[in-house]
Enzyme design. Structure first.
Site, mmCIF file in Angstrom:
data_model
loop_
_atom_site.group_PDB
_atom_site.id
_atom_site.type_symbol
_atom_site.label_atom_id
_atom_site.label_comp_id
_atom_site.label_asym_id
_atom_site.label_seq_id
_atom_site.Cartn_x
_atom_site.Cartn_y
_atom_site.Cartn_z
ATOM 1 N N HIS A 76 87.143 2.464 -66.234
ATOM 2 C CA HIS A 76 87.399 1.083 -66.636
ATOM 3 C C HIS A 76 86.126 0.238 -66.544
ATOM 4 O O HIS A 76 85.387 0.319 -65.561
ATOM 5 C CB HIS A 76 88.506 0.471 -65.774
ATOM 6 C CG HIS A 76 89.134 -0.728 -66.390
ATOM 7 N ND1 HIS A 76 88.572 -1.977 -66.303
ATOM 8 C CD2 HIS A 76 90.256 -0.865 -67.145
ATOM 9 C CE1 HIS A 76 89.327 -2.843 -66.959
ATOM 10 N NE2 HIS A 76 90.360 -2.194 -67.481
ATOM 11 N N PRO A 77 85.860 -0.600 -67.560
ATOM 12 C CA PRO A 77 84.588 -1.329 -67.626
ATOM 13 C C PRO A 77 84.559 -2.668 -66.903
ATOM 14 O O PRO A 77 83.559 -3.384 -67.002
ATOM 15 C CB PRO A 77 84.426 -1.553 -69.132
ATOM 16 C CG PRO A 77 85.831 -1.731 -69.624
ATOM 17 C CD PRO A 77 86.658 -0.764 -68.796
ATOM 18 N N CYS A 78 85.603 -3.022 -66.167
ATOM 19 C CA CYS A 78 85.659 -4.370 -65.604
ATOM 20 C C CYS A 78 84.536 -4.660 -64.610
ATOM 21 O O CYS A 78 84.179 -5.817 -64.399
ATOM 22 C CB CYS A 78 87.018 -4.630 -64.959
ATOM 23 S SG CYS A 78 87.399 -3.576 -63.548
ATOM 24 N N LYS A 79 83.958 -3.631 -63.996
ATOM 25 C CA LYS A 79 82.888 -3.850 -63.021
ATOM 26 C C LYS A 79 81.505 -3.455 -63.565
ATOM 27 O O LYS A 79 80.527 -3.494 -62.824
ATOM 28 C CB LYS A 79 83.178 -3.046 -61.745
ATOM 29 C CG LYS A 79 84.458 -3.441 -61.024
ATOM 30 C CD LYS A 79 84.359 -4.856 -60.481
ATOM 31 C CE LYS A 79 85.626 -5.247 -59.730
ATOM 32 N NZ LYS A 79 85.813 -4.463 -58.492
#
EC number: 2.3.2.-
Length: 220
Positions: free
Chosen positions: A164-167
């Site tokens: 997941h790219p959220c961070k």
């Protein structure tokens, strides 16, 4: 530097083009696959590994007993082409397919991947987790990533695993700021893949980093 913490889609495609150019020079098999309407696309690489107690690359470099590299230094050392595995028949070959896409929502690249045996049996999320090296597994649980999850591929519409790219912006910002501080040119895709790739068995040849430095010296 704030405006450089995220990248636009055109900038993403430019970084990918530079990355693929070097990949073609060293035979690393990355390629660009356009979408049906050619409005966008993604980078893709297919990689085969041998599962036989330990995981081995298609050129025969065993990862058994490997050490954990700092995330910013997780590049793959060059291998001799003659190191071809001769015991593949007695082992299980796993096909890994890696896709690098652009996330319009997060304005960063995203790594999608899937894995299956040659008879078509897909690896489960449990299988994927078991294949993650312990040091990277701990880092996944603690951040900067949420975890490995399964989602629909935004272009293909098929199930893929994804980091997941959220961070992504959080751990890439220090890299970008440091490169600016020392006035060093970096390819965002190269730096980013060297951080997230090893978590799922994808290591970059060291020449990618050297290629970026070489390009910097060639700028008039």
């Amino acid at each position: 530097m704030e405006e450089d913490e995220f990248i636009g889609e055109k900038t993403f495609q430019r970084y990918c083009a530079e990355f693929i150019k070097h990949s073609q020079q060293i035979g690393d098999s990355w390629e660009w696959r356009p979408s049906k309407d050619c409005s966008d696309g993604y980078m893709c690489k297919i990689h085969f590994q041998i599962k036989n107690g330990s995981v081995m690359s298609h050129l025969g470099a065993s990862t058994h007993g490997q050490t954990c590299l700092p995330m910013e230094e997780a590049f793959e050392l060059p291998l001799d082409d003659c190191e071809v595995i001769e015991t593949a028949a007695a082992s299980e070959v796993i096909k890994y397919e890696y896709h690098v896409l652009y996330s319009c929502s997060y304005q960063v690249p995203v790594l999608y991947f899937r894995a299956s045996f040659l008879d078509g049996r897909p690896l489960t999320l449990k299988d994927i987790w078991e294949g993650v090296h312990e040091c990277y597994k701990m880092r996944l649980l603690q951040g900067p990533w949420d975890t490995i999850t399964q989602q629909e591929h935004p272009i293909l519409g098929q199930p893929f695993f994804v980091l997941h790219p959220c961070k992504t912006n959080e751990f890439m910002t220090p890299v970008l700021k440091n490169s600016q501080k020392i006035n060093k040119n970096v390819n965002y895709i190269t730096s980013w893949l060297s951080i997230v790739g090893p978590v799922v068995g994808l290591n970059l040849p060291l020449s990618y980093a050297k290629a970026t430095s070489q390009d910097e010296r060639n700028v008039p």
